[in-house]
Design an enzyme around this catalytic site. Structure first.
Site, PDB file in Angstrom:
ATOM      1  N   CYS A   1     -74.576 -28.860  16.768  1.00 14.17           N
ATOM      2  CA  CYS A   1     -73.631 -27.913  16.167  1.00 14.17           C
ATOM      3  C   CYS A   1     -74.020 -26.457  16.458  1.00 14.17           C
ATOM      4  O   CYS A   1     -73.878 -26.003  17.569  1.00 14.17           O
ATOM      5  CB  CYS A   1     -73.491 -28.191  14.671  1.00 14.17           C
ATOM      6  SG  CYS A   1     -71.929 -27.601  13.987  1.00 14.17           S
TER       7      CYS A   1
ATOM      8  N   HIS B   1     -71.746 -34.123  14.654  1.00 13.02           N
ATOM      9  CA  HIS B   1     -72.883 -34.525  13.814  1.00 13.02           C
ATOM     10  C   HIS B   1     -73.174 -36.018  13.916  1.00 13.02           C
ATOM     11  O   HIS B   1     -72.619 -36.825  13.173  1.00 13.02           O
ATOM     12  CB  HIS B   1     -72.612 -34.161  12.354  1.00 13.02           C
ATOM     13  CG  HIS B   1     -72.723 -32.704  12.075  1.00 13.02           C
ATOM     14  ND1 HIS B   1     -73.892 -32.118  11.629  1.00 13.02           N
ATOM     15  CD2 HIS B   1     -71.829 -31.700  12.205  1.00 13.02           C
ATOM     16  CE1 HIS B   1     -73.700 -30.813  11.488  1.00 13.02           C
ATOM     17  NE2 HIS B   1     -72.458 -30.541  11.837  1.00 13.02           N
TER      18      HIS B   1
ATOM     19  N   GLU C   1     -75.703 -37.580  12.936  1.00 12.86           N
ATOM     20  CA  GLU C   1     -76.425 -38.071  11.754  1.00 12.86           C
ATOM     21  C   GLU C   1     -75.489 -38.421  10.602  1.00 12.86           C
ATOM     22  O   GLU C   1     -75.889 -39.101   9.648  1.00 12.86           O
ATOM     23  CB  GLU C   1     -77.434 -37.019  11.272  1.00 12.86           C
ATOM     24  CG  GLU C   1     -76.887 -35.914  10.412  1.00 12.86           C
ATOM     25  CD  GLU C   1     -75.979 -34.923  11.130  1.00 12.86           C
ATOM     26  OE1 GLU C   1     -75.220 -34.216  10.451  1.00 12.86           O
ATOM     27  OE2 GLU C   1     -76.048 -34.863  12.377  1.00 12.86           O
TER      28      GLU C   1
END
Length: 369
Positions: free
Chosen positions: A257, A343, A345
Site C-alpha cells: 500500500c 492488502h 494480510e
C-alpha cells in the site's frame, strides 16, 4: 465530548452539501476526508486500520454493530478513523464471543458517529463528485460555524500522516529464535501484517516512520518491509530515501500500500490522488505474470502513475486492478524488490493473495543462499 442521549446530527461536505441523521450518543464534532468502504463485514478491522487515519468512514453495509466487537479483531491499539457515517446502528449485538457492544467501544474511545443517514445517496454523491473534506456534527453547532471551521481543514493531497500513527520507538514482534529477521518501517502498520510474517518464521523489528537506513540495517535483517499507512506518500522523504538505500544494496524488499507507493517514488515514478480511491474487501485484481485473478482487500486514496511505470526501464507491472486498470503491483527487474497496492494480510474470506508473503520468504531464502 460527553456521552448524551441521541439527537439530531448532520454531515456537512466541503462543497456545502448536507446529509442529516442522528447521533448515536456522543456529542461533538469530527473532521476528515469522507470516503466509503464497500465491505459487508470486518468493520472493527476497518475502524482500527491506521491507513484510515484522518478519514470519515461511510459504511455501505446497512447494519453496523450487529456483531459487537472483539479485542482480538483489531489492527492497531485504538480506533483510527475520525468518525463514522452509517445507515442503521445496532445498539444490541448477538455474537457470543463479542467482548462488548460497538456503542460502548465508541463511547470509550470518544468516536463520533452519525446514523440514520441515506448512505446510498451519500455514496452515489461521493462517487460522482469525488472524495472531499467533511464534518460530522452531533452537538448543534451552527452550519455557518461548521463551514468556517471546515474551510481550515487541510486537504489530503500533500498531507503527511504517517508520523501520527507510527510507533514512537522500535519494538519486536514474533519469536526471537525465528529463522528469519525482518526490519519493518512502520508507516501505519497493521497488526495482521506482523502476524503473517511471524507465522512464516520471521522475527520482526518495527521501526518508526522516520528511522534511517542505518537504524533498520543495525538489526542485520534478512529482509526489509515497508508498511501501509495514511496520507500522501510524496512528503515521506525519509522513507523514500530508506527505500532507495535498501534497493541499492539489493536486500529483499517488500512493500504494501503506502510502502508500495514509497518504492515507486524511490524509483522516480510519481503518485497521484485518486478521485475516490479503493476501499473494500472485494476488489478484483489480475496477476499479469500468472494470469490468475484475485479478490483483494484494498484501502488507498493514492496510486502509482501507470504511464510512468510502463516506461521505466527497471520496473514491471505485475498486477492490475480490473475495475479501472490502475497499478496494483510491481517489481524491479534486476533487484530483489516487489510491492502491491492492496492488502494480502486482510484475507476477508478468500486467501487469494497470501502467496505474496510466501514470495517474500522465498526471496529471503534465495538471498541467504
Amino acid at each position: 465530548m460527553k456521552y448524551t442521549t441521541r439527537q439530531q446530527a448532520l454531515l456537512l461536505l466541503s462543497d456545502g452539501t448536507i446529509f442529516y441523521g442522528k447521533s448515536i450518543g456522543l456529542s461533538g464534532i469530527a473532521y476528515g476526508e469522507v470516503c466509503f468502504n464497500t465491505g459487508m463485514t470486518g468493520y472493527q478491522e476497518i475502524f482500527t486500520d491506521p491507513s484510515y487515519f484522518g478519514q470519515l468512514m461511510v459504511a455501505t453495509n446497512a447494519h453496523i454493530g450487529n456483531y459487537g466487537v472483539n479485542d482480538k479483531e483489531v489492527e492497531s491499539d485504538n480506533i483510527k478513523i475520525s468518525g463514522l457515517i452509517c445507515k442503521n446502528f445496532s445498539f444490541n449485538h448477538s455474537r457470543p464471543d463479542a467482548t462488548e457492544s460497538l456503542e460502548n467501544y465508541f463511547k470509550n474511545q470518544n468516536l463520533i458517529c452519525i446514523s440514520d443517514v441515506d448512505t446510498r445517496a451519500l455514496v452515489s454523491y461521493i462517487r460522482e463528485n469525488g472524495a472531499m473534506n467533511a464534518v460530522i456534527c452531533t452537538d448543534g453547532t451552527s452550519i455557518e460555524d461548521l463551514k468556517l471551521a471546515l474551510a481550515n481543514v487541510p486537504d489530503m493531497k500533500g498531507l503527511e500522516l504517517a508520523s501520527r500513527v507510527s510507533t514512537k520507538k522500535p519494538y519486536f514482534y514474533g519469536e526471537e529464535n525465528a529463522k528469519y529477521k525482518v526490519s519493518a518501517l512502520d508507516l501505519g502498520i497493521k497488526t495482521n501484517i506482523l502476524r503473517n510474517l511471524a507465522k512464516r518464521d520471521c522475527y520482526i523489528k518495527v521501526f518508526p516512520y522516520d528511522a534511517s537506513f542505518e537504524d533498520l540495517a543495525s538489526f542485520n535483517p534478512d529482509g526489509y518491509f515497508l508498511s501501509n499507512g495514511p496520507g500522501d506518500p510524496d512528503p515521506l522523504e525519509s522513507a523514500i530515501n530508506v527505500a532507495k538505500q535498501i534497493i541499492e544494496i539489493d536486500k529483499p524488499l517488500f512493500g504494501i500500500c503506502l510502502g508500495h507507493q514509497v518504492i515507486a517514488l524511490a524509483n522516480g515514478v510519481s503518485t497521484y490522488k485518486m478521485f475516490n480511491g479503493h476501499r473494500g474487501i472485494n476488489h478484483p485484481v489480475t496477476n499479469l505474470e500468472t494470469g490468475k485473478g484475485e479478490i483483494t482487500s484494498q484501502n488507498h486514496g493514492f496510486a502509482v502513475n501507470k504511464e510512468e511505470l510502463e516506461k521505466h526501464p527497471d520496473l514491471v507491472i505485475t498486477h492490475l486492478h480490473l475495475n479501472d486498470s490502475t497499478v496494483a503491483g510491481m517489481r524491479m527487474k534486476n533487484k530483489n524488490c516487489f510491492s502491491v497496492q492492496y492488502h494480502p494480510e486482510a484475507s476477508p474470506g478468500p486467501h487469494d493473495s497470501s502467496y505474496l508473503f510466501d514470495q517474500f520468504i522465498v526471496n529471503i531464502q534465495k538471498a541467504k543462499s
